[in-house]
Design a protein around this motif. Structure first.
Motif, PDB file in Angstrom:
ATOM      1  N   ALA A  33     -48.699  36.035  23.859  1.00 18.62           N
ATOM      2  CA  ALA A  33     -48.603  36.409  25.382  1.00 18.62           C
ATOM      3  C   ALA A  33     -47.556  35.752  25.939  1.00 18.62           C
ATOM      4  O   ALA A  33     -47.296  34.417  25.710  1.00 18.62           O
ATOM      5  N   CYS A  50     -47.150  37.367  34.034  1.00 14.57           N
ATOM      6  CA  CYS A  50     -47.466  37.204  32.397  1.00 14.57           C
ATOM      7  C   CYS A  50     -47.555  38.500  32.055  1.00 14.57           C
ATOM      8  O   CYS A  50     -47.877  39.634  32.800  1.00 14.57           O
ATOM      9  N   SER A  52     -49.512  40.508  28.345  1.00 15.52           N
ATOM     10  CA  SER A  52     -50.208  40.068  26.884  1.00 15.52           C
ATOM     11  C   SER A  52     -49.482  40.478  25.907  1.00 15.52           C
ATOM     12  O   SER A  52     -48.606  41.185  25.814  1.00 15.52           O
ATOM     13  N   CYS A 109     -53.680  37.159  29.467  1.00 13.71           N
ATOM     14  CA  CYS A 109     -52.411  36.383  29.582  1.00 13.71           C
ATOM     15  C   CYS A 109     -52.895  35.373  30.528  1.00 13.71           C
ATOM     16  O   CYS A 109     -53.712  35.637  31.510  1.00 13.71           O
TER      17      CYS A 109
END
Length: 129
Positions: A33, A50, A52, A109
């Motif tokens: 991630a 973020c 994943s 994430c």
């Protein structure tokens, strides 16, 4: 030695755009991630966004939601942060980070910097008013 290489920082006027990229050196990003953080002098490193491992989970800090877009290119094995409508307070050193999650958690994430295993060297973003 495993490294993450960032590119794309620079100086831009308020309201402008920049694209940051990060690519791996000597490994693949696929089981990781990915996240972006930024830091200004005298302050803690701040989570920005973020994504994943599968790309299905994406999350943003409230301060950048609607203006920044995180994405990953699985063919090129890279990750990008598109930053639009930049503001002076978006300035700082931006860091790309990788969190090893493998295939067991494809929609996760992390917000916490302590979860990340590898970090880029940082790239400076300056937004003039």
């Amino acid at each position: 030695q495993l490294r993450i290489v960032e590119s794309g920082g620079g100086l831009v006027q308020s309201g402008g755009s920049l694209t940051l990229s990060c690519a791996p050196s000597r490994f693949t990003l696929k089981p990781y991630a990915m996240g972006w953080f930024r830091q200004v002098p005298g302050k803690d490193r701040e989570w920005v966004a973020c994504i994943s491992t599968s790309g299905a989970k994406i999350d943003y800090a409230d301060s950048v939601k609607g203006r920044f877009t995180i994405s990953r290119d699985f063919d090129k094995d890279t990750m990008t942060l598109q930053m639009d409508a930049l503001r002076p307070e978006d300035g700082g050193v931006y860091y790309c980070a990788a969190e090893l999650l493998g295939n067991t958690r494809p929609t996760q994430c992390s917000v916490a910097s302590t979860k990340y295993d590898y970090w880029g060297q940082g790239t400076q973003v300056t937004v003039s008013s």
